[in-house]
Design an enzyme around this catalytic site. Structure first.
Site, PDB file in Angstrom:
ATOM      1  N   THR A  21     -25.823 -56.486  32.372  1.00 56.96           N
ATOM      2  CA  THR A  21     -25.440 -57.842  31.968  1.00 56.96           C
ATOM      3  C   THR A  21     -24.644 -57.881  30.657  1.00 56.96           C
ATOM      4  OG1 THR A  21     -27.570 -57.984  30.846  1.00 56.96           O
ATOM      5  CG2 THR A  21     -27.443 -58.955  33.047  1.00 56.96           C
ATOM      6  N   VAL A  24     -20.310 -54.181  27.931  1.00 56.53           N
ATOM      7  CA  VAL A  24     -19.830 -52.969  28.603  1.00 56.53           C
ATOM      8  C   VAL A  24     -20.252 -52.986  30.066  1.00 56.53           C
ATOM      9  CG1 VAL A  24     -19.949 -50.447  28.643  1.00 56.53           C
ATOM     10  CG2 VAL A  24     -19.885 -51.642  26.448  1.00 56.53           C
ATOM     11  N   ARG A  49     -35.524 -60.322  30.548  1.00 56.48           N
ATOM     12  CA  ARG A  49     -34.880 -61.650  30.430  1.00 56.48           C
ATOM     13  C   ARG A  49     -33.905 -61.905  31.569  1.00 56.48           C
ATOM     14  NH1 ARG A  49     -34.739 -59.449  25.223  1.00 56.48           N
ATOM     15  NH2 ARG A  49     -32.784 -58.380  25.654  1.00 56.48           N
ATOM     16  N   SER A  50     -33.290 -60.830  32.076  1.00 56.22           N
ATOM     17  CA  SER A  50     -32.228 -60.992  33.089  1.00 56.22           C
ATOM     18  C   SER A  50     -32.716 -60.732  34.510  1.00 56.22           C
ATOM     19  CB  SER A  50     -31.074 -60.029  32.794  1.00 56.22           C
ATOM     20  OG  SER A  50     -30.559 -60.269  31.516  1.00 56.22           O
ATOM     21  N   ARG A 109     -25.383 -38.645  20.919  1.00 57.97           N
ATOM     22  CA  ARG A 109     -24.038 -38.047  20.868  1.00 57.97           C
ATOM     23  C   ARG A 109     -23.965 -36.742  20.084  1.00 57.97           C
ATOM     24  NH1 ARG A 109     -21.483 -43.702  19.489  1.00 57.97           N
ATOM     25  NH2 ARG A 109     -21.340 -44.598  21.575  1.00 57.97           N
ATOM     26  N   CYS A 139     -16.468 -46.048  21.002  1.00 55.55           N
ATOM     27  CA  CYS A 139     -15.215 -46.633  21.500  1.00 55.55           C
ATOM     28  C   CYS A 139     -14.017 -46.348  20.582  1.00 55.55           C
ATOM     29  CB  CYS A 139     -15.367 -48.134  21.723  1.00 55.55           C
ATOM     30  SG  CYS A 139     -16.131 -49.025  20.360  1.00 55.55           S
ATOM     31  N   GLN A 166     -10.248 -52.703  14.764  1.00 56.17           N
ATOM     32  CA  GLN A 166     -11.185 -52.782  15.874  1.00 56.17           C
ATOM     33  C   GLN A 166     -11.443 -54.211  16.346  1.00 56.17           C
ATOM     34  OE1 GLN A 166     -13.604 -49.088  13.967  1.00 56.17           O
ATOM     35  NE2 GLN A 166     -14.760 -50.342  15.386  1.00 56.17           N
ATOM     36  N   SER A 169     -15.180 -57.238  20.421  1.00 52.57           N
ATOM     37  CA  SER A 169     -16.049 -56.887  21.550  1.00 52.57           C
ATOM     38  C   SER A 169     -16.664 -55.508  21.361  1.00 52.57           C
ATOM     39  CB  SER A 169     -15.303 -56.968  22.885  1.00 52.57           C
ATOM     40  OG  SER A 169     -14.226 -56.061  22.893  1.00 52.57           O
ATOM     41  N   HIS A 264      -9.001 -51.775  20.882  1.00 50.09           N
ATOM     42  CA  HIS A 264      -8.967 -51.191  19.535  1.00 50.09           C
ATOM     43  C   HIS A 264      -7.594 -50.545  19.311  1.00 50.09           C
ATOM     44  CE1 HIS A 264     -13.122 -51.950  19.117  1.00 50.09           C
ATOM     45  NE2 HIS A 264     -13.624 -50.733  19.145  1.00 50.09           N
TER      46      HIS A 264
END
Ligand SMILES: NC(=O)c1ccc[n+]([C@@H]2O[C@H](COP(=O)([O-])OP(=O)(O)OC[C@H]3O[C@@H](n4cnc5c(N)ncnc54)[C@H](OP(=O)(O)O)[C@@H]3O)[C@@H](O)[C@H]2O)c1
Length: 358
Positions: A21, A24, A49-50, A109, A139, A166, A169, A264
């Site tokens: 939701t 991304v 919640r979703s 990462r 990103c 940037q 979003s 970006h």
């Protein structure tokens, strides 16, 4: 790589999208609907919640389920697009069930046992995943690394100096909502002529940003790290080194937020092993997979976020040899932070994993 209870190797792997939701996740569902369909079931997960919401993927309304241990039953590959702390808790839970996790957060990462993969640059790394987790870069790193990887393969990168511009979003749905709200408050006003007038107009709620982002430029992204660096700046340095396999590459970064919804941009000063020519660089960029060269300033042609938003490639323009250094190039790079910068790269990694099921 399939664990116990996985489908026969001839069956199409089952995919879970965790965080379906979010900013991304929403783009990921569009991308999954557009790319060659290699998946069996696609299961959508988000917070409680979703649960029960319906979202379209591959043209079908699909109900969102709440994230929980049973949510991974029968799943082969899971794409995680959730906050870092949620990924840190749940990615190992899924991996322990034999699911290959591809995580978009910063949680794994820099883990030496987790590969950080950009399919155009280091696709081989995806197979070395002792924790069953593959990480997707930040990103900002992703918005430039495909072009830089192509130049590095030919010229040998020695140093990077970058500044980012940037989009909001990059800070998720909250970032987009903040800019939209602030734009509605400043539209049609004379704001921006006296100190602090924009801040007074938008109020104290600046969302995920430390300053108003409408009518402004904010030299900050992420959280505070040692010696005044931001987390985003450290990520760009550390991730570029890991993806390119250059652990000591000198990288200087300044990350800046601008009032753009999505895509970006970065200015890049890249120094190489020996002398470089603009002609050779342009030829490499024009033919590199995933890169589009858009560079004719005489005709007013260079990439801008407004033109590249919604597209897949990394766009490169303003290619120049550095004024005082024949071994360095200056570039302007632009890419959709929600597509190649996030969802598209994870979908590409997932397709590399899916190919292992054939
Ligand atoms: N935005 C970008 O450009 C970008 C780029 C690269 C990487 N990333 C990373 O990708 C991840 C997602 O970012 P985003 O921008 O899409 O964030 P977002 O818009 O805030 O969406 C967050 C998603 O995570 C879900 N979620 C939150 N808490 C949860 C929980 N406890 N259990 C299960 N699901 C939960 C939300 O579900 P509900 O709707 O149910 O709350 C929503 O689907 C983050 O780690 C981010 O750092 C973002």
């Amino acid at each position: 790589m399939a664990g116990a209870g996985r489908p026969e190797r001839s069956a199409r792997p089952a995919l879970a999208v965790v965080g379906a939701t979010g900013a991304v996740g929403t783009v990921l569902l569009q991308i999954l609907s557009q790319r060659a369909d290699v998946w069996g079931e696609i299961r959508l997960l988000a917070s409680a919640r979703s649960a029960g919401r319906k979202l379209a993927v591959r043209g079908e309304e699909t109900e969102v389920m709440a994230l929980g241990e049973e949510a991974f039953d029968g799943i082969d590959v899971a794409l995680f697009d959730v906050p870092g702390e949620v990924a840190a808790e749940w990615a190992p839970v899924a991996a322990a069930q034999g699911v290959v996790v591809i995580d978009n957060s910063g949680a794994f990462r820099m883990d030496p046992e987790v590969p950080l993969v950009v399919p155009e640059v280091n696709p081989h790394a995806v197979r070395m995943r002792p924790r069953g987790i593959v990480a997707n870069p930040n990103c900002t790193t992703l918005s430039m690394i495909v072009a830089l990887g192509a130049l590095h393969a030919e010229f040998g990168l020695r140093e990077l100096v970058v500044s980012s511009y940037q989009a909001v979003s990059g800070a998720g749905r909250a970032g987009v909502e903040t800019l939209r709200r602030q734009l509605s408050l400043v539209a049609g006003t004379e704001l921006g002529t006296g100190p602090g007038d924009v801040r007074r107009a938008v109020g104290d709620d600046t969302g995920p940003f430390p300053e108003p982002v409408a009518l402004n430029v904010v030299p900050w992204a992420g959280s505070l790290r040692e010696d005044g660096w931001s987390s985003e700046e450290m990520e760009v340095r550390d991730e570029s080194r890991k993806i390119l396999g250059l652990p000591r590459l000198p990288v200087a970064v300044t990350c800046v937020r601008v009032p753009v919804i999505t895509a970006h941009s970065l200015t890049v000063h890249a120094r190489f092993e020996g002398e470089v020519t603009v002609e050779a660089a342009r030829e490499i960029l024009a033919t590199a997979p995933g890169v589009v060269l858009c560079d004719d300033p005489a005709a007013g042609e260079f990439p801008t976020p407004a033109d590249v938003v919604g597209t897949d490639p990394t766009w490169v323009g303003r290619v120049r040899r550095a004024l005082d250094d024949p071994t360095a190039l200056e570039l302007f790079v632009c890419g959709d932070n929600l597509r190649k910068g996030a969802a598209l790269n994870t979908a590409q990694i997932a397709e590399l994993v899916a190919a292992e099921f054939n």
